[in-house]
Design a protein around this motif. Structure first.
Motif, PDB file in Angstrom:
ATOM      1  N   HIS A  22      42.609  46.396  35.486  1.00 50.80           N
ATOM      2  CA  HIS A  22      42.791  47.667  34.781  1.00 50.80           C
ATOM      3  C   HIS A  22      43.412  48.713  35.698  1.00 50.80           C
ATOM      4  O   HIS A  22      44.364  49.387  35.332  1.00 50.80           O
ATOM      5  N   TYR A 277      51.193  25.462  35.978  1.00 46.77           N
ATOM      6  CA  TYR A 277      50.575  26.512  36.793  1.00 46.77           C
ATOM      7  C   TYR A 277      49.229  26.841  36.143  1.00 46.77           C
ATOM      8  O   TYR A 277      49.152  27.068  34.929  1.00 46.77           O
ATOM      9  N   ALA A 283      38.793  37.207  37.443  1.00 48.56           N
ATOM     10  CA  ALA A 283      37.332  37.159  37.525  1.00 48.56           C
ATOM     11  C   ALA A 283      36.692  35.865  37.019  1.00 48.56           C
ATOM     12  O   ALA A 283      35.546  35.604  37.321  1.00 48.56           O
ATOM     13  N   GLU A 360      53.335  38.240  31.561  1.00 49.13           N
ATOM     14  CA  GLU A 360      54.091  37.586  32.653  1.00 49.13           C
ATOM     15  C   GLU A 360      54.650  36.240  32.194  1.00 49.13           C
ATOM     16  O   GLU A 360      55.750  35.847  32.590  1.00 49.13           O
TER      17      GLU A 360
HETATM   18  C1  U2F Z   1      41.140  41.439  32.408  1.00 46.78           C
HETATM   19  O1  U2F Z   1      42.021  40.436  32.855  1.00 46.78           O
HETATM   20  P1  U2F Z   1      42.204  39.573  34.179  1.00 46.78           P
HETATM   21  O2  U2F Z   1      42.288  40.458  35.339  1.00 46.78           O
HETATM   22  O3  U2F Z   1      41.227  38.470  34.302  1.00 46.78           O
HETATM   23  O4  U2F Z   1      43.594  38.816  33.830  1.00 46.78           O
HETATM   24  P2  U2F Z   1      45.056  39.320  33.534  1.00 46.78           P
HETATM   25  O5  U2F Z   1      45.124  40.482  32.597  1.00 46.78           O
HETATM   26  O6  U2F Z   1      45.775  38.129  33.101  1.00 46.78           O
HETATM   27  O7  U2F Z   1      45.584  39.799  34.942  1.00 46.78           O
HETATM   28  C2  U2F Z   1      45.531  38.975  36.064  1.00 46.78           C
HETATM   29  C3  U2F Z   1      46.552  39.524  37.046  1.00 46.78           C
HETATM   30  O8  U2F Z   1      46.292  38.936  38.317  1.00 46.78           O
HETATM   31  C4  U2F Z   1      47.490  38.337  38.809  1.00 46.78           C
HETATM   32  C5  U2F Z   1      48.332  38.045  37.585  1.00 46.78           C
HETATM   33  C6  U2F Z   1      47.979  39.184  36.642  1.00 46.78           C
HETATM   34  O9  U2F Z   1      48.833  40.283  36.879  1.00 46.78           O
HETATM   35  O10 U2F Z   1      49.697  37.979  37.941  1.00 46.78           O
HETATM   36  N1  U2F Z   1      47.197  37.088  39.538  1.00 46.78           N
HETATM   37  C7  U2F Z   1      47.919  36.817  40.662  1.00 46.78           C
HETATM   38  O11 U2F Z   1      48.818  37.569  41.065  1.00 46.78           O
HETATM   39  N2  U2F Z   1      47.642  35.654  41.353  1.00 46.78           N
HETATM   40  C8  U2F Z   1      46.684  34.790  40.952  1.00 46.78           C
HETATM   41  O12 U2F Z   1      46.502  33.770  41.646  1.00 46.78           O
HETATM   42  C9  U2F Z   1      45.951  35.071  39.772  1.00 46.78           C
HETATM   43  C10 U2F Z   1      46.239  36.221  39.083  1.00 46.78           C
HETATM   44  C11 U2F Z   1      40.413  40.869  31.189  1.00 46.78           C
HETATM   45  F1  U2F Z   1      39.642  39.800  31.601  1.00 46.78           F
HETATM   46  C12 U2F Z   1      41.421  40.446  30.142  1.00 46.78           C
HETATM   47  O13 U2F Z   1      40.737  39.919  29.028  1.00 46.78           O
HETATM   48  C13 U2F Z   1      42.296  41.631  29.732  1.00 46.78           C
HETATM   49  O14 U2F Z   1      43.294  41.201  28.846  1.00 46.78           O
HETATM   50  C14 U2F Z   1      42.935  42.252  30.994  1.00 46.78           C
HETATM   51  C15 U2F Z   1      43.743  43.500  30.678  1.00 46.78           C
HETATM   52  O15 U2F Z   1      42.934  44.469  30.108  1.00 46.78           O
HETATM   53  O16 U2F Z   1      41.939  42.566  31.969  1.00 46.78           O
END
Ligand code: U2F
Length: 457
Positions: A22, A277, A283, A360
């Motif tokens: 966030h 991938y 989390a 992405e």
């Molecule tokens: C919460 O989401 P998360 O943080 O679990 O997941 P994403 O929205 O997909 O974001 C993960 C980001 O971490 C990066 C990836 C994304 O930008 O490129 N990343 C990375 O760079 N390398 C890695 O090995 C793994 C991830 C929540 F859980 C979701 O339900 C919501 O949709 C989201 C947005 O509110 O927040």
């Protein structure tokens, strides 16, 4: 008491939610807006741990952005129990007061009264806080997930009335009366809308947010209008002003995640659209039996892979898996995900369907296998599988070996995969057009900049 000043230069107070992905997108957007309007001052508020994490990869903030740590709500001597819900609860309970104190400090230090509160949409108290500060301060919240998820919160009262009683009997019913949701089932909704613990602090926060957002001066979303015009139009009718400004990564490329483990050179040696991938976001770690099922399916089908998996979860992989597959794939704790998904060798993404990952993968043009866990993820998966048809949802909701093998075959080898790639390419083209100079997201970004940089009234 906020000390009034005579300086009428704009001062935007940015309030970040410090869990999940966030705060980082909000900081990137703040950075971009600050560069567009150098005379506007931005005070960015987050908890100490969230700030230190996101600031470590944003070392070149413009001089008109100043980060501030605020209290995370934990009492003195608090020892983390490993329960993130508890930590979140403590933070949410204290958030209004913590941010208010932070804002007072920033006003004192900068000598500028606040003209705009730009907050994570979760902070339902934004309007109230703007009114407390007074002087016509605007409230401009940021919704970090997709438009359909936002819609589920704006329609919560309606959904609760429609599905009053024992919802477990009705979980496969479609939400046809909500614009854009004709393929969405009750069981796809985020917890706290109509099932789950409706009285939890988190559910109450989302409920109050859905009621408060129509009072905001504008709501902005990291999405693009053309992704789903039905939601776009409906949100525009329900909110005073709804600005889709994404995919933001295309408007302003984020700080590069270092390729510490050599993913890109490894991908350079693989065949076109052949690599899986795997990542379940910042989390979530699937249960051990699911990790085993996925590992066995990859090994069985000899699919080359990059797997982003925290070191502490590697112990759950099958015995000998890392050794046997050392020429087939790499398991690493963190990948430069956006870059990996943009590489032509990647043919499928196994994901929890977090919103940032979804954007992405659209930009990378990679079809997905969805294993959603909580929150908006089931909704995102439904849109991917049944509406945009750019991926498949794992059968039975959990990772199982045979089902994963079917998904790999479908996407990597069969006609279905080709069609998904065609559809995702069309979405990518729409995203590129939206973020081009005269595109809808670029226009909306200029409007957002104009709005937040307006001087105090
Ligand atoms: C919460 O989401 P998360 O943080 O679990 O997941 P994403 O929205 O997909 O974001 C993960 C980001 O971490 C990066 C990836 C994304 O930008 O490129 N990343 C990375 O760079 N390398 C890695 O090995 C793994 C991830 C929540 F859980 C979701 O339900 C919501 O949709 C989201 C947005 O509110 O927040």
């Amino acid at each position: 008491m906020t000390k009034p000043t005579t300086d009428d230069h704009p001062h935007v107070a940015v309030l970040a939610f410090p869990f999940g992905t966030h705060a980082a997108p909000l900081l990137s957007i703040t950075h971009h807006l600050a560069a567009l309007s150098p005379s506007t001052h931005f005070s960015f508020f987050g908890t100490p741990s969230s700030n230190s994490f996101i600031l470590s990869s944003n070392t070149n903030l413009p001089p008109n952005v100043k980060p501030y740590d605020v209290w995370d709500g934990t009492p003195d001597g608090y020892a983390y129990t490993g329960d993130v819900q508890e930590e979140m609860g403590l933070f949410i309970s204290a958030a209004h007061e913590s941010f208010r104190k932070g804002v007072d400090r920033a006003v004192e230090e900068s000598g500028r009264r606040v003209s705009c509160l730009m907050s994570d949409a979760f902070f339902w108290f934004g309007k109230e806080m703007a009114e407390e500060i007074g002087g016509g301060v605007m409230w401009v919240p940021f919704w970090t997930a997709g438009p359909h998820a936002l819609s589920s919160h704006l329609y919560t009262d309606f959904i609760r009335e429609s599905f009053a009683g024992d919802v477990t009997q009705r979980e496969d019913e479609l939400l046809s009366s909500i614009p854009g949701m004709s393929r969405v089932r009750v069981c796809d909704l985020p917890e706290g809308v109509v099932f789950g613990r409706l009285d939890s602090l988190f559910s109450q926060m989302l409920h109050k947010m859905g009621q408060a957002l129509p009072k905001a001066d504008a709501v902005f979303i990291n999405s693009f209008e053309e992704l789903d015009p039905t939601f776009t139009n409906d949100l525009k009718s329900k909110l005073k002003c709804c600005l889709n400004i994404g995919p933001f990564n295309l408007i302003s490329p984020p700080a590069q995640v270092p390729d510490t483990y050599g993913c890109i050179p490894w991908l350079d040696k693989q065949q076109l659209a052949s690599v899986a991938y795997v990542s379940f976001g910042s989390a979530t770690i699937p249960l051990p039996h699911e990790l085993v099922a996925l590992a066995e399916a990859l090994e069985d089908r000899k699919v080359p892979f990059i797997w982003s998996l925290k070191d502490n979860a590697k112990v759950h992989l099958p015995d000998g898996f890392l050794e046997t597959t050392k020429f087939q794939g790499i398991v690493i704790p963190w990948a430069p995900q956006a870059k990996v998904l943009g590489h032509k060798a990647v043919g499928v993404f196994i994901t929890h369907c977090g919103w940032n990952s979804l954007l992405e993968t659209i930009v990378g043009g990679v079809p997905v296998i969805c294993r959603p866990f909580y929150g908006d993820q089931r909704l995102n998966a439904r849109m991917i599988g049944d509406v945009w048809k750019i991926g498949v949802i794992v059968n039975g909701g959990v990772l199982a070996k045979e089902a994963m093998i079917d998904c790999f075959d479908k996407i990597l080898l069969q006609e279905d995969g080709k069609q998904m790639r065609g559809r995702i390419k069309s979405l990518k083209d729409l995203a590129l057009a939206a973020t081009a100079y005269k595109g809808s997201s670029s226009d909306n970004m200029r409007e957002l900049s104009r709005l937040v940089s307006s001087p105090c009234k």
